[in-house]
Design a protein around this motif. Structure first.
Motif, PDB file in Angstrom:
ATOM      1  N   ARG A 154       0.827  -1.210   0.000  1.00 55.04           N
ATOM      2  CA  ARG A 154       0.000   0.000   0.000  1.00 55.04           C
ATOM      3  C   ARG A 154       0.860   1.259   0.000  1.00 55.04           C
ATOM      4  O   ARG A 154       0.532   2.250  -0.645  1.00 55.04           O
ATOM      5  N   PRO A 158      -0.478   2.818  -3.650  1.00 57.22           N
ATOM      6  CA  PRO A 158      -1.790   2.904  -3.002  1.00 57.22           C
ATOM      7  C   PRO A 158      -2.955   2.552  -3.920  1.00 57.22           C
ATOM      8  O   PRO A 158      -4.026   2.158  -3.440  1.00 57.22           O
ATOM      9  N   GLN A 161      -5.319  -2.568  -5.305  1.00 53.93           N
ATOM     10  CA  GLN A 161      -6.195  -3.184  -4.314  1.00 53.93           C
ATOM     11  C   GLN A 161      -6.687  -4.522  -4.856  1.00 53.93           C
ATOM     12  O   GLN A 161      -6.949  -4.643  -6.044  1.00 53.93           O
TER      13      GLN A 161
END
Length: 379
Positions: A154, A158, A161
């Protein structure tokens, strides 16, 4: 270095442009011949079916510079050449005219969903075995694959996911292929380019070399270079391997590094090209079919990419492209030269990773251009 030569190059793809750029800078009279209509790419989804003349495979490639990741497909001694190419690319890009192409070395990522861990582990095992070979250890500046926990992933990316597993491949990077092809062309000051001129044969004798064109003309040079890729099928056992890529427009995607999703059927990659553009690809089909991208490939590639980058849900499809990678029977590159003829071919899926290192080897062997210092050597 050899005195000024009159050099004929058959092929204006990545190798042809790199060679023209280096040889023109070395003071030679360089002429380049290619079947394409001009120096710019004509992407398959933007081209007519009738009369379409393919442009170089180098335009279609995503531009990943991934020596470690390519250990899944290439021999350690071949993949290790990529480290030299990355150093050379840094110096080449710095010497190209403004605006310079995007070139980034921040590592790349391998990703896997929880259900695909077994497939990922098999790929990693092949990489780890290759990393342990003497050929690799002698050339590699890194220790190889580094596992990442969720928090570290992350922090690095970022925008990613979804995947349960991640690994960092330090030292790897990417380059903007289309911008680099254009910069090499415009930066080869003094080289002459002849478009719409298909070369049927490249031959050499004691007194020089010749290019035989499709229009019947035979042109004589001091030395000749054959870098026609799939176009050299009459001279080599080269075949075309179909590849398909998708260019997406996704403002604010946030991705800084190339990523590969390890999947039982695909090695889907996503490569940032700018703050809003991404390249998605993976297909490798044993076919010389140049027809447009199939529905199956497009759906599978985009769904896989979306599974790790949710922001792609609102991306717009800019184009879909198809091209043929030149490959020899053993899938390894060929570099051979005599006094009057240089031939490089068969870079397969490793074109941008291997081209600078192979050009360096060729010019060192022929003595046609001085060595290019890298930043590391100049420091």
């Amino acid at each position: 270095m050899a005195s000024s030569l009159c050099i004929g190059i058959a092929g204006a793809g990545l190798l042809g442009r790199l060679l023209a750029w280096r040889l023109a800078r070395a003071g030679h009279a360089v002429q380049v011949f290619d079947a394409a209509a001009g120096p710019e790419p004509v992407f398959r989804s933007q081209a007519p079916d009738a009369g379409h003349v393919p442009t170089a495979a180098g335009f279609t490639a995503a531009g990943m510079l991934s020596p470690i990741a390519e250990l899944d497909n290439a021999e350690p001694s071949i993949a290790a050449l990529g480290w030299r190419s990355i150093a050379l690319w840094r110096s080449i890009v710095a010497a190209l005219p403004e605006p310079r192409p995007l070139f980034s070395v921040q590592g790349s990522l391998l990703l896997a969903h929880r259900a695909d861990l077994g497939a990922a582990q098999r790929v990693l095992a092949r990489m780890q075995a290759a990393v342990a070979t003497p050929e690799w250890r002698a050339a590699s500046p890194t220790e190889g694959v580094q596992p990442l926990d969720a928090a570290t992933l992350r922090a690095l990316e970022p925008s990613i996911q979804g995947p349960a597993h991640a690994w960092l491949l330090p030292g790897e990077g990417f380059i903007d292929t289309v911008a680099t092809m254009a910069a090499l062309y415009s930066g080869a000051v003094g080289a002459d380019w002849y478009w719409g001129r298909r070369v049927l044969a490249v031959e050499a004798g004691e007194g020089g070399g010749t290019l035989r064109l499709a229009d019947g003309r035979v042109l004589a040079f001091d030395v000749v270079i054959d870098v026609r890729g799939v176009g050299a099928q009459a001279a080599l056992q080269v075949r075309g391997v179909r590849g398909e890529v998708i260019t997406l427009d996704c403002p604010g995607h946030g991705l800084a590094r190339p990523v590969r999703l390890l999947h039982p059927r695909h090695r889907v990659y996503v490569v940032p090209r700018s703050a809003r553009q991404l390249i998605v690809g993976a297909s490798e089909i044993e076919s010389e079919d140049r027809s447009p991208v199939s529905l199956r490939s497009a759906v599978e590639l985009m769904a896989a990419a979306h599974s790790v980058l949710p922001a792609l849900a609102e991306a717009r499809i800019e184009r879909l492209d198809v091209n043929l990678r030149p490959a020899l029977p053993d899938n390894n590159p060929l570099l051979e030269h005599g006094a009057r003829l240089l031939r490089i071919n068969g870079l397969f899926r490793h074109g941008w990773l291997l081209a600078p290192a192979l050009v360096e080897q060729a010019l060192r062997s022929t003595g046609w251009a001085p060595a290019m210092n890298t930043e590391q050597e100049l420091a």
